[in-house]
Design a protein around this motif. Structure first.
Motif, PDB file in Angstrom:
ATOM      1  N   SER A  10       0.830  -1.207   0.000  1.00  0.00           N
ATOM      2  CA  SER A  10       0.000   0.000   0.000  1.00  0.00           C
ATOM      3  C   SER A  10       0.864   1.256   0.000  1.00  0.00           C
ATOM      4  O   SER A  10       0.572   2.235  -0.701  1.00  0.00           O
ATOM      5  N   ARG A  14       1.006   4.364  -2.934  1.00  0.00           N
ATOM      6  CA  ARG A  14       0.893   5.805  -2.664  1.00  0.00           C
ATOM      7  C   ARG A  14       2.089   6.560  -3.233  1.00  0.00           C
ATOM      8  O   ARG A  14       1.936   7.627  -3.846  1.00  0.00           O
ATOM      9  N   LEU A  17       1.931   6.809  -7.085  1.00  0.00           N
ATOM     10  CA  LEU A  17       0.877   7.703  -7.553  1.00  0.00           C
ATOM     11  C   LEU A  17       1.271   9.165  -7.399  1.00  0.00           C
ATOM     12  O   LEU A  17       0.806  10.032  -8.153  1.00  0.00           O
ATOM     13  N   LEU A  38      -5.086   9.212 -12.105  1.00  0.00           N
ATOM     14  CA  LEU A  38      -5.244   7.903 -11.476  1.00  0.00           C
ATOM     15  C   LEU A  38      -5.199   8.031  -9.963  1.00  0.00           C
ATOM     16  O   LEU A  38      -5.981   7.398  -9.242  1.00  0.00           O
ATOM     17  N   THR A  42      -8.110   7.048  -7.330  1.00  0.00           N
ATOM     18  CA  THR A  42      -7.762   6.009  -6.358  1.00  0.00           C
ATOM     19  C   THR A  42      -8.032   6.479  -4.937  1.00  0.00           C
ATOM     20  O   THR A  42      -8.655   5.764  -4.131  1.00  0.00           O
ATOM     21  N   HIS A  43      -7.582   7.694  -4.587  1.00  0.00           N
ATOM     22  CA  HIS A  43      -7.801   8.212  -3.232  1.00  0.00           C
ATOM     23  C   HIS A  43      -9.281   8.465  -2.974  1.00  0.00           C
ATOM     24  O   HIS A  43      -9.758   8.294  -1.846  1.00  0.00           O
ATOM     25  N   THR A  45     -11.758   6.675  -4.161  1.00  0.00           N
ATOM     26  CA  THR A  45     -12.325   5.376  -3.818  1.00  0.00           C
ATOM     27  C   THR A  45     -11.940   4.982  -2.409  1.00  0.00           C
ATOM     28  O   THR A  45     -12.781   4.525  -1.618  1.00  0.00           O
ATOM     29  N   GLU A  64     -11.035   3.236 -14.522  1.00  0.00           N
ATOM     30  CA  GLU A  64     -11.650   3.519 -13.233  1.00  0.00           C
ATOM     31  C   GLU A  64     -11.705   2.289 -12.343  1.00  0.00           C
ATOM     32  O   GLU A  64     -11.737   2.404 -11.114  1.00  0.00           O
ATOM     33  N   ALA A  67      -8.386   2.095 -10.646  1.00  0.00           N
ATOM     34  CA  ALA A  67      -8.388   3.017  -9.510  1.00  0.00           C
ATOM     35  C   ALA A  67      -9.160   2.441  -8.329  1.00  0.00           C
ATOM     36  O   ALA A  67      -8.739   2.557  -7.169  1.00  0.00           O
ATOM     37  N   LEU A  70      -6.999  -0.284  -6.716  1.00  0.00           N
ATOM     38  CA  LEU A  70      -5.915   0.299  -5.915  1.00  0.00           C
ATOM     39  C   LEU A  70      -6.459   1.003  -4.675  1.00  0.00           C
ATOM     40  O   LEU A  70      -5.840   0.966  -3.605  1.00  0.00           O
ATOM     41  N   GLY A  71      -7.634   1.626  -4.809  1.00  0.00           N
ATOM     42  CA  GLY A  71      -8.212   2.331  -3.674  1.00  0.00           C
ATOM     43  C   GLY A  71      -8.541   1.414  -2.513  1.00  0.00           C
ATOM     44  O   GLY A  71      -8.335   1.769  -1.342  1.00  0.00           O
TER      45      GLY A  71
END
Length: 490
Positions: A10, A14, A17, A38, A42-43, A45, A64, A67, A70-71
């Motif tokens: 994780s 971050r 990104l 992206l 992602t953030h 979500t 999407e 994203a 990843l979220g």
């Protein structure tokens, strides 16, 4: 144990990104999206999902959905993979049984497939904001080490879910010692091509591989020969990945070596690929094919060919799936668990490198042998052997014989119950669009390659073999096709 929100996987997502917000990240439908776009999606979500909870995603190959995937990982949650192509009734039943605190997907999928009482989050474009369209109470957060609850391919029966931990994905993508791969200081310049479906481990692996190494990629909704070839010509990637069905499409197309200029290697997995097809591909395009062996349960690959091994050993070891990779251990055992020696056929057992130290041997249903140099041969699946009147038939051997016919693009072989013989092999055959043949011609071809008892008792010529999202033949659908049909050949 490190909690998922703080897991290195994780953390690295971050960092990547935030690396270069204005640089290009994903091309989809001939439009480039940046790392910043992206990151925002992602953030967004991550802010909407319940922390450290299982979250279902109706995954399609769209930016999407990358994203959203990843979220959930940023929130320390578990992505529960839901395949939106399995049939509406089965999907609805699956979602109801899962009883998830949140389901994410496109608005159309959520409206059609998810109960109105469920909590859902609609994502309809990378440039748009996720919107919660339905709500219900959400369970309190719990700590989970599971990153993805992955669907298996479902080639031999109904798909089942397998838990892949954060550690497994971390090691699968970056190797047994991820610390040897520091965060890049800038995005990569080369562009990758991802056409594997996100609902399959191959798609998850390749997306994370691109993200964790800051490599921009073209994301294709599915493998389509013309679009794939155009992208290869434009971006000239050093390596591409093709499942056997796609590789055979490229092999039998009008593409030339100039179309694939720049490609130094093709990787191929998920299903058996004959050495003859690998050789024909290299002869036509001048590109070696590096086959591999993997399983969803392992979190990725455990054996494969390298370019160095291919140069040195291919002629002597053609047909092998390569040597142990990623820190994996391999052995072959008898039914009672006794380890067998070099070149002895038995059941393959694996300790995947992704699982780390202290893991027990995992027994597969694959028949295999390992030679003195450590090369692995997959000889078939023990649970798919067809017993016809006391004679054992390996479907992969029959399939390979059918696919050796010049008019055949692909084949799938399964067992059909027989009141006299117990069961017999039957085959579904997909022909090349530019070639035609008759069943009698196929049978003549097979009589020179197979024992009489191995020849299928029924052959169906079809426009396209039903396949799973990973590109493998859907053997359950093939069996259903033959259920109740008469015998074509004895």
């Amino acid at each position: 144990m490190t909690q998922p929100p703080d897991h290195p996987l994780s953390t690295r997502i971050r960092q990547i990104l935030d690396l270069a917000p204005d640089a290009r990240a994903i091309e989809f439908d001939e439009t480039w999206f940046t790392w910043g776009e992206l990151a925002t999606a992602t953030h967004c979500t991550a802010d909407h999902v319940p922390r450290a909870q299982p979250v279902g995603i109706l995954l399609r190959n769209r930016p999407e959905h990358v994203a959203a995937f990843l979220g959930v990982l940023l929130a320390g949650g578990t992505v529960v993979v839901i395949n939106p192509a399995r049939g509406d009734d089965r999907i609805r039943d699956d979602i109801t049984a899962l009883d998830l605190p949140l389901v994410i997907g496109n608005t159309d999928d959520l409206t059609a497939l998810v109960d109105p009482g469920a909590t859902t989050l609609a994502v309809d474009g990378l440039d748009g904001q996720p919107g919660r369209v339905r709500t219900k109470s959400v369970a309190s957060a719990t700590n989970s080490v599971t990153a993805v609850r992955m669907l298996t391919s479902g080639t031999t029966g109904p798909p089942k879910r397998v838990d892949l931990t954060y550690d497994m994905l971390w090691r699968s993508v970056l190797g047994a010692d991820p610390d040897r791969h520091p965060v890049p200081t800038a995005p990569r310049t080369g562009v990758a091509i991802v056409n594997a479906p996100l609902v399959h481990i191959g798609g998850v692996f390749r997306i994370l591989q691109c993200v964790l190494t800051a490599r921009p990629f073209v994301f294709l909704p599915r493998f389509e020969l013309d679009r794939w070839a155009a992208v290869v010509r434009e971006h000239r990637p050093g390596a591409v990945s093709l499942v056997p069905a796609a590789l055979r499409m490229v092999l039998h197309s009008d593409l030339t070596a100039d179309d694939l200029a720049g490609v130094r290697a093709v990787t191929s997995g998920t299903a058996p690929l004959s050495a003859a097809d690998a050789d024909a591909f290299q002869e036509k395009f001048g590109i070696p094919v590096l086959t591999s062996y993997a399983a969803t349960e392992f979190g990725g690959g455990v054996a494969g060919w390298t370019l160095a091994d291919h140069r040195q050993f291919w002629q002597a070891k053609r047909g092998s799936v390569g040597r142990a990779s990623g820190g994996a251990l391999l052995r072959v055992v008898a039914d009672d668990g006794t380890e067998l020696g070099t070149d002895r056929q038995g059941l393959l057992e694996v300790i995947p490198g992704q699982l780390g130290a202290g893991t027990d041997w995992i027994r597969t249903t694959d028949l295999a042998r390992i030679d003195a140099d450590g090369f692995l041969w997959i000889l078939g699946r023990a649970d798919q052997a067809i017993i016809r009147g006391g004679f054992k038939i390996m479907p992969d051997e029959v399939r390979a014989a059918i696919e050796a016919h010049p008019a055949v693009r692909g084949a799938a072989v399964v067992a059909r119950p027989d009141h006299r013989l117990g069961e017999t092999p039957v085959a579904m055959v997909e022909l090349r669009p530019d070639r035609r043949t008759e069943i009698t011609d196929l049978l003549d071809h097979l009589r020179t390659r197979l024992a009489r008892y191995e020849i299928p008792t029924d052959i169906a010529l079809v426009d396209a073999i039903p396949r799973t999202p990973s590109g493998k033949p859907d053997l359950s659908a093939v069996r259903a096709h033959f259920a109740g049909t008469g015998t074509r050949q004895e």
